[in-house]
Write a protein that holds these residues in place. Structure first.
Motif, PDB file in Angstrom:
ATOM      1  N   ILE A 220       0.870  -1.141  -0.027  1.00 44.53           N
ATOM      2  CA  ILE A 220       0.074  -0.038  -0.119  1.00 44.53           C
ATOM      3  C   ILE A 220       0.777   1.015   0.169  1.00 44.53           C
ATOM      4  CG2 ILE A 220      -0.381   0.455   2.594  1.00 44.53           C
ATOM      5  CD1 ILE A 220      -3.264   0.691   1.815  1.00 44.53           C
ATOM      6  N   LEU A 221       2.083   1.296   0.650  1.00 47.63           N
ATOM      7  CA  LEU A 221       3.040   2.363   0.405  1.00 47.63           C
ATOM      8  C   LEU A 221       3.546   2.588  -1.191  1.00 47.63           C
ATOM      9  CD1 LEU A 221       6.127   2.917   2.725  1.00 47.63           C
ATOM     10  CD2 LEU A 221       6.392   2.992   0.092  1.00 47.63           C
ATOM     11  N   PHE A 222       3.697   1.482  -1.746  1.00 51.25           N
ATOM     12  CA  PHE A 222       3.954   1.683  -3.305  1.00 51.25           C
ATOM     13  C   PHE A 222       2.575   2.233  -3.956  1.00 51.25           C
ATOM     14  CE2 PHE A 222       7.592  -1.205  -2.914  1.00 51.25           C
ATOM     15  CZ  PHE A 222       8.573  -0.495  -3.678  1.00 51.25           C
ATOM     16  N   TYR A 223       1.379   1.655  -3.556  1.00 51.36           N
ATOM     17  CA  TYR A 223       0.286   2.120  -4.242  1.00 51.36           C
ATOM     18  C   TYR A 223       0.122   3.668  -3.712  1.00 51.36           C
ATOM     19  CZ  TYR A 223      -4.438   2.030  -6.267  1.00 51.36           C
ATOM     20  OH  TYR A 223      -5.286   2.468  -7.221  1.00 51.36           O
ATOM     21  N   GLY A 224       0.284   3.997  -2.747  1.00 51.08           N
ATOM     22  CA  GLY A 224       0.371   5.386  -2.248  1.00 51.08           C
ATOM     23  C   GLY A 224       1.133   6.347  -3.174  1.00 51.08           C
ATOM     24  N   VAL A 225       2.260   5.813  -3.411  1.00 51.62           N
ATOM     25  CA  VAL A 225       3.166   6.748  -4.571  1.00 51.62           C
ATOM     26  C   VAL A 225       2.477   6.519  -5.842  1.00 51.62           C
ATOM     27  CG1 VAL A 225       5.396   6.619  -5.531  1.00 51.62           C
ATOM     28  CG2 VAL A 225       5.381   6.026  -3.234  1.00 51.62           C
ATOM     29  N   ARG A 262     -14.267   0.114  -7.444  1.00 53.39           N
ATOM     30  CA  ARG A 262     -14.666   0.013  -5.952  1.00 53.39           C
ATOM     31  C   ARG A 262     -16.026  -0.672  -6.032  1.00 53.39           C
ATOM     32  NH1 ARG A 262     -11.517   5.230  -3.199  1.00 53.39           N
ATOM     33  NH2 ARG A 262      -9.516   4.217  -3.842  1.00 53.39           N
ATOM     34  N   LEU A 263     -16.882  -0.367  -6.882  1.00 54.24           N
ATOM     35  CA  LEU A 263     -18.222  -0.955  -7.024  1.00 54.24           C
ATOM     36  C   LEU A 263     -18.253  -2.384  -7.613  1.00 54.24           C
ATOM     37  CD1 LEU A 263     -20.407   2.137  -8.079  1.00 54.24           C
ATOM     38  CD2 LEU A 263     -20.275   1.095  -5.853  1.00 54.24           C
ATOM     39  N   ILE A 314      -7.126  -0.128  -2.609  1.00 50.90           N
ATOM     40  CA  ILE A 314      -7.137   0.571  -0.986  1.00 50.90           C
ATOM     41  C   ILE A 314      -8.109  -0.097  -0.067  1.00 50.90           C
ATOM     42  CG2 ILE A 314      -7.305   2.533   0.306  1.00 50.90           C
ATOM     43  CD1 ILE A 314      -6.030   3.973  -1.682  1.00 50.90           C
ATOM     44  N   PRO A 315      -9.554  -0.243  -0.610  1.00 50.87           N
ATOM     45  CA  PRO A 315     -10.259  -1.128   0.060  1.00 50.87           C
ATOM     46  C   PRO A 315     -10.117  -2.543   0.425  1.00 50.87           C
ATOM     47  CG  PRO A 315     -11.336  -0.375  -1.813  1.00 50.87           C
ATOM     48  CD  PRO A 315      -9.937   0.426  -1.638  1.00 50.87           C
TER      49      PRO A 315
END
Length: 396
Positions: A220-225, A262-263, A314-315
């Protein structure tokens, strides 16, 4: 609490995420006029986003102790009020150091809103309905991300009127507060839900001692980048790098893909870790095609496809971490958010620095590399788990 009260409070929480997305998406919409107004160098262009993320990280750390001692609803209302009020001094376009300081405070408010909104939805809805409503809340965030850049682009106009854009965001905050404040005042969560048990050092050690949770944290750190880089830079890349007027559309497509993903993903029968690895790898390939094309229309299409494929990361990652650390889901979600925010802080200055030396396309390539990192680390953990299973089967 009656059913009507529960849904009224749910609507108030979802509205707060709409405001949250409007503030977050404003970075991309305001980037070019901000650079022109302050005369920023390439390496300085991502500072407001990074400072906001630093404020988020500081607030997340404090939340480990504060959330268990103050009521969630009070914190949420206060955070929305603070974020709305900060739009007023930002509209005055103060000196750049003061401007950055204000964005640090925006980050504090953002972090509390982000953490508490998810927690309150989980308090209000249980079982399968909890997952559905979490998706609805994220969808509200995504829909706001689609509409907000278009509204802000219209408000900015050809002259890039930043004060007017900030006042428009302020108006959104006032509307949110006018709905949220009375709802939180009249409708109260139970004491157990409103004030969870304070967090401990032993729980922190237990979380990071789990190999799967560590892999998810790095992923999730990489995805945040990746995500922060796309939100802040894709508008400018299309407008300046590709000399096109489709910048706002590219940012809207980004949020459209996030919302759709997300849906849709919760309806699919796929293991969370498999989705995380496969979606990020495919999304990296799609985004690479868009960057290599050098065409604004193709880039917009690839942005939509990329976010549609990987937008539920993320979810899904948060849900997997909470399931793997069910003894304290608040700690799990907070630590995952901290890791993502760390990635957000790295993203904008890194892209700006690479752009200054190698060009904007290579700067945007950071988003592709980050997606590959988000796929690789969880994939290595998945392979290790399978080897363990095969080894155990062989011994038997």
């Amino acid at each position: 609490m009656t059913t009507r009260q529960k849904w009224l409070l749910t609507a108030a929480v979802c509205l707060s995420t709409v405001f949250l997305a409007a503030v977050n998406s404003s970075h991309g919409a305001l980037l070019s006029p901000m650079i022109a107004h302050y005369g920023l160098s390439d390496s300085q262009q991502g500072y407001p986003s990074s400072v906001q993320n630093i404020g988020c990280i500081v607030a997340m750390f404090t939340s480990l102790w504060v959330i268990g001692r103050l009521r969630k609803q009070t914190l949420l209302t206060s955070a929305v009020a603070l974020m709305a009020l900060l739009m007023l001094p930002l509209s005055l376009l103060p000196p750049f150091p003061v401007y950055l300081g204000l964005y640090a405070l925006v980050g504090v408010a953002y972090a509390y809103m982000d953490a508490i909104s998810s927690s309150m939805i989980a308090d209000l809805h249980t079982g399968k309905n909890a997952s559905r409503m979490m998706c609805v809340m994220h969808a509200c965030h995504g829909l706001s991300g689609i509409v907000s850049p278009l509204i802000l682009g219209a408000v900015l106009g050809a002259s890039g009127n930043m004060p007017r854009a900030y006042l428009a965001v302020l108006a959104m905050g006032i509307v949110t507060l006018a709905f949220l404040w009375p709802a939180n005042a009249r409708i109260r969560l139970s004491d157990a839900a409103a004030r969870p048990e304070p967090l401990t050092r032993a729980q922190l050690s237990a979380f990071f001692g789990n190999p799967t949770l560590r892999a998810l944290s790095i992923g999730i750190l990489f995805y945040g980048v990746h995500l922060s880089g796309m939100i802040v830079w894709v508008n400018r890349y299309v407008e300046v790098g590709l000399q096109s007027t489709l910048g706002a559309l590219a940012l809207a497509f980004l949020y459209a893909g996030l919302t759709g993903s997300r849906l849709i993903v919760p309806l699919l029968r796929v293991r969370p870790m498999v989705y995380i690895c496969g979606s990020c790898a495919l999304a990296a390939a799609i985004l690479a095609v868009g960057l290599c094309s050098g065409n604004a229309a193709v880039m917009c299409g690839c942005v939509l496809a990329c976010s549609l494929v990987s937008g539920a990361f993320i979810p899904v990652a948060l849900g997997t971490a909470c399931a793997g650390f069910s003894s304290n889901t608040l700690l799990a979600s907070t630590l995952m958010n901290l890791c993502m925010l760390a990635g957000n802080c790295i993203s904008s200055p890194l892209i700006g620095a690479i752009e200054a030396r190698a060009g904007m396309r290579w700067g945007m390539a950071v988003c592709v590399v980050a997606l590959l990192g988000a796929a690789t680390v969880p994939a290595l953990r998945l392979l290790a788990e399978r080897k363990q299973v095969c080894g155990a089967a062989g011994l038997q």
